[in-house]
Write a protein that holds these residues in place. Sequence first.
Motif, PDB file in Angstrom:
ATOM      1  N   ALA A 126       0.840  -1.002  -0.178  1.00  0.00           N
ATOM      2  CA  ALA A 126      -0.158  -0.094  -0.133  1.00  0.00           C
ATOM      3  C   ALA A 126       1.050   1.304  -0.150  1.00  0.00           C
ATOM      4  N   LYS A 141      -1.341   7.157  -0.294  1.00  0.00           N
ATOM      5  CA  LYS A 141      -2.433   7.578  -0.954  1.00  0.00           C
ATOM      6  C   LYS A 141      -3.618   6.780  -0.789  1.00  0.00           C
ATOM      7  N   GLY A 142      -3.389   5.475  -0.165  1.00  0.00           N
ATOM      8  CA  GLY A 142      -4.453   4.786   0.111  1.00  0.00           C
ATOM      9  C   GLY A 142      -4.632   3.657  -1.123  1.00  0.00           C
ATOM     10  N   HIS A 143      -3.706   3.651  -2.122  1.00  0.00           N
ATOM     11  CA  HIS A 143      -3.842   2.645  -3.124  1.00  0.00           C
ATOM     12  C   HIS A 143      -3.324   1.110  -2.697  1.00  0.00           C
ATOM     13  N   ARG A 181      -3.919  -2.929  -9.206  1.00  0.00           N
ATOM     14  CA  ARG A 181      -3.871  -1.558  -8.197  1.00  0.00           C
ATOM     15  C   ARG A 181      -5.421  -1.186  -7.776  1.00  0.00           C
ATOM     16  N   SER A 183      -8.205   1.149  -5.590  1.00  0.00           N
ATOM     17  CA  SER A 183      -8.587   2.256  -5.005  1.00  0.00           C
ATOM     18  C   SER A 183      -9.910   2.173  -4.158  1.00  0.00           C
ATOM     19  N   ASP A 184     -10.126   2.683  -3.022  1.00  0.00           N
ATOM     20  CA  ASP A 184     -11.516   2.271  -2.382  1.00  0.00           C
ATOM     21  C   ASP A 184     -12.119   1.086  -2.527  1.00  0.00           C
ATOM     22  N   ASP A 189      -8.398  -0.315 -10.073  1.00  0.00           N
ATOM     23  CA  ASP A 189      -7.953   0.717 -11.074  1.00  0.00           C
ATOM     24  C   ASP A 189      -7.761   0.159 -12.567  1.00  0.00           C
ATOM     25  N   GLY A 215       3.477   5.458  -4.165  1.00  0.00           N
ATOM     26  CA  GLY A 215       2.860   4.738  -5.154  1.00  0.00           C
ATOM     27  C   GLY A 215       3.191   4.646  -6.659  1.00  0.00           C
ATOM     28  N   ASP A 227      -2.050   6.955 -12.594  1.00  0.00           N
ATOM     29  CA  ASP A 227      -3.606   6.747 -12.511  1.00  0.00           C
ATOM     30  C   ASP A 227      -4.303   5.808 -13.694  1.00  0.00           C
TER      31      ASP A 227
END
Length: 230
Positions: free
Chosen positions: A17, A20-22, A37, A39-40, A44, A60, A77
């Motif tokens: 991790a 940034k929370g990824h 990867r 996210s939340d 992604d 990340g 991203d």
Amino acid sequence: PEGRSKEPTLTAGSLAADDKGHVFVAPDAVWTDGSWRLSDGKADYYCDSQSGRLGVSPDGSTGFSRESKIMKTSFTDSGCTSEEWKPAGLTDPGDAYVLQDTVYVAMENGKELHPFDYDGKPKGAKLGSKDLGLSVPGNICSAFGVGAGSTSTVVVDYNCRQLVFFANDGKPLGDSVSMSKLFGVNYLTVAGFTRIANGVAFLSFTHERGEKPGDEGNLHQGFIVRLSGL
């Protein structure tokens, strides 16, 4: 890739991790390409240019992994790209462990960890030595993971089932800590190690209870423990 599910369905072999929370999830087989990867809790994308257990930088953007060779992966991203990463002065490097801005490369069957920056240039002192005896402070039988404390670096030793601590100059800090004694089990197998901030890490392991109920064989238990004060 075409035909692949849009949601991660592989059994996680490694988790990483960033700040940034990824969350990065690699499969349970080191010979299987790729990592997700997330996210939340949602995927992604799938990065198929990377293989093996993955470690990522705090932001990340960069990851390191190894199958037959060490790969350096750039994450954005929208996707990823990978290229072979060659640490200067090393022939046939082993696994790579990311710790902040340092990549520790295992050599001598995991008995030594050599530090490099992201560009592959040496930095700092190596941890462990192939010439150390089994009970000598600082001996690493086979490295599994590396974590950072406030003033030290800790190495998870897979073969000797111990935690080995080093000062910033690479010198050992006292005797190693037996994980069997620390966790109160007789014989454990380390399954995973994930460091987080402020001297805290999570370690998972399995343990054989030694009971044989009927024809089921020995019972095994799985644990996840939170280590603090590193």
